[in-house]
Scaffold this active site. Structure first.
Site, mmCIF file in Angstrom:
data_model
loop_
_atom_site.group_PDB
_atom_site.id
_atom_site.type_symbol
_atom_site.label_atom_id
_atom_site.label_comp_id
_atom_site.label_asym_id
_atom_site.label_seq_id
_atom_site.Cartn_x
_atom_site.Cartn_y
_atom_site.Cartn_z
ATOM 1 N N SER A 103 -48.584 -64.305 104.808
ATOM 2 C CA SER A 103 -47.070 -64.680 104.620
ATOM 3 C C SER A 103 -46.871 -65.616 103.389
ATOM 4 C CB SER A 103 -46.390 -65.352 105.702
ATOM 5 O OG SER A 103 -46.135 -63.962 106.541
ATOM 6 N N LYS A 106 -45.030 -64.481 100.155
ATOM 7 C CA LYS A 106 -43.727 -64.549 100.187
ATOM 8 C C LYS A 106 -43.103 -65.562 99.036
ATOM 9 C CE LYS A 106 -43.353 -62.833 104.803
ATOM 10 N NZ LYS A 106 -43.354 -63.159 106.271
ATOM 11 N N SER A 160 -40.246 -66.833 107.724
ATOM 12 C CA SER A 160 -40.946 -66.026 107.324
ATOM 13 C C SER A 160 -40.804 -64.496 107.817
ATOM 14 C CB SER A 160 -42.549 -66.418 107.760
ATOM 15 O OG SER A 160 -43.816 -65.798 107.310
#
Length: 324
Positions: A103, A106, A160
């Protein structure tokens, strides 16, 4: 100068000015990631009289590890620490090796959205964006929810949200695939040429990878964007949106354990922001933004730690030992 050109690698970087799926050849960049011979830009007449080094303002990293014997580096596969103010590399562990970012992807997703999107525009969430696995990290979006792009970005960074990532991608480019093409184009324009992104949220794909150094390049540029910096350095956020035709309010808090006081911040440091990431293949990851006592900006990264506690252990050791 001719000796410099013998050791540099030439590649063309296409930087799109607006929108998805279209690009304009803006300039030519040539660089070697292992030394200071980055060159960016050519004068209109093609001469070399006004060369600007691509590495101006950047930390230039060699191939060798640095500082790994002074910390518990064995608990993770890769890491790095960079003093962005002094433009120096402070710690290096497999910095140019291919790693799965989970993640932390991102960061690039949010930067692309801040760069090209209208954060005050409203997004109607698709059914596809809501199709996430039961154990996936989400902000619980439902098909038909209406939320501003700005709110989606807070849900993306703080919580997230994998569903938020897809909603952002679809709203900006019509499909996640087109948005990811924009992510890759943007990464290459920053010199992050050892990366390839397949998804907007970082869910595992064997062809979705980056390096510690590439992630430094991405975050180093992203924090220069005012909207990105504000979102990335937030700890809490109140989101008001429409769900099922009714107003709804949710509160989000960061997953960064330094900012939640679950982990003690090393003495002399102020943690400004960060992005966590975890998958089975990527292990435990953290990309951190902080300041030391001299107010130097520090970007520190740990990829593929073997557990969450060791992720923060190694990060704290890197900061304490090398970033003061």
């Amino acid at each position: 100068m001719s000796k410099v050109f013998k050791i540099i690698i030439t590649c063309s970087l296409c930087l799109s000015l607006i929108g998805c799926g279209s690009s304009t050849k803006d300039s030519v960049a040539t660089y070697d990631i292992y030394n200071s011979s980055f060159v960016y830009g050519i004068t209109n007449n093609g001469s070399n009289s006004n060369i600007q080094f691509f590495s101006d303002g950047l930390c230039v990293a060699g191939k060798d590890d640095l500082g790994t014997s002074g910390v518990d580096s064995q608990v993770a596969q890769a890491g790095g620490a960079f003093n962005a103010t002094e433009q120096s590399v402070l710690y290096a562990q497999n910095m140019h090796e291919k790693m799965y970012p989970a993640s932390t992807t991102k960061i690039l997703t949010a930067y692309v959205a801040c760069l090209y999107g209208d954060l005050d525009s409203y997004v109607t969430v698709s059914e596809n964006a809501c199709k996430q696995e039961s154990d996936s990290s989400v902000i619980d979006l439902k098909p038909g929810d209406v939320m501003s792009l700005r709110d989606l970005l807070y849900g993306l960074i703080l919580r997230s949200g994998n569903d938020a990532a897809v909603a952002i991608a679809e709203s900006m480019c019509g499909s996640e695939e087109e948005f990811v093409a924009k992510m890759n184009e943007t990464a290459r324009s920053l010199g992050a040429t050892n990366s390839n992104f397949v998804t907007s949220n970082g869910l595992h794909d064997d062809n979705h990878y980056t390096t510690v150094y590439d992630m430094y390049l991405i975050l180093n540029k992203a924090i220069q964007n005012e909207e990105f910096y504000k979102i990335f350095t937030s700890t809490n956020y109140t989101c008001n949106y429409t769900s099922g035709g009714e107003p709804k309010t949710v509160e989000w808090s960061t997953t960064n354990q330094y900012l939640t006081n679950s982990v003690t911040t090393p003495s002399g440091f102020t943690i400004l922001g960060g992005k966590t990431g975890t998958t089975g293949a990527a292990g435990y990851c953290l990309v951190l933004l902080s300041e030391n006592e001299d107010k130097d900006t520090i970007i520190s990264i740990v990829f593929n730690a073997d557990c969450r506690s060791n992720l923060y252990l190694l990060m704290s050791e890197i900061l304490s030992n090398y970033c003061v």
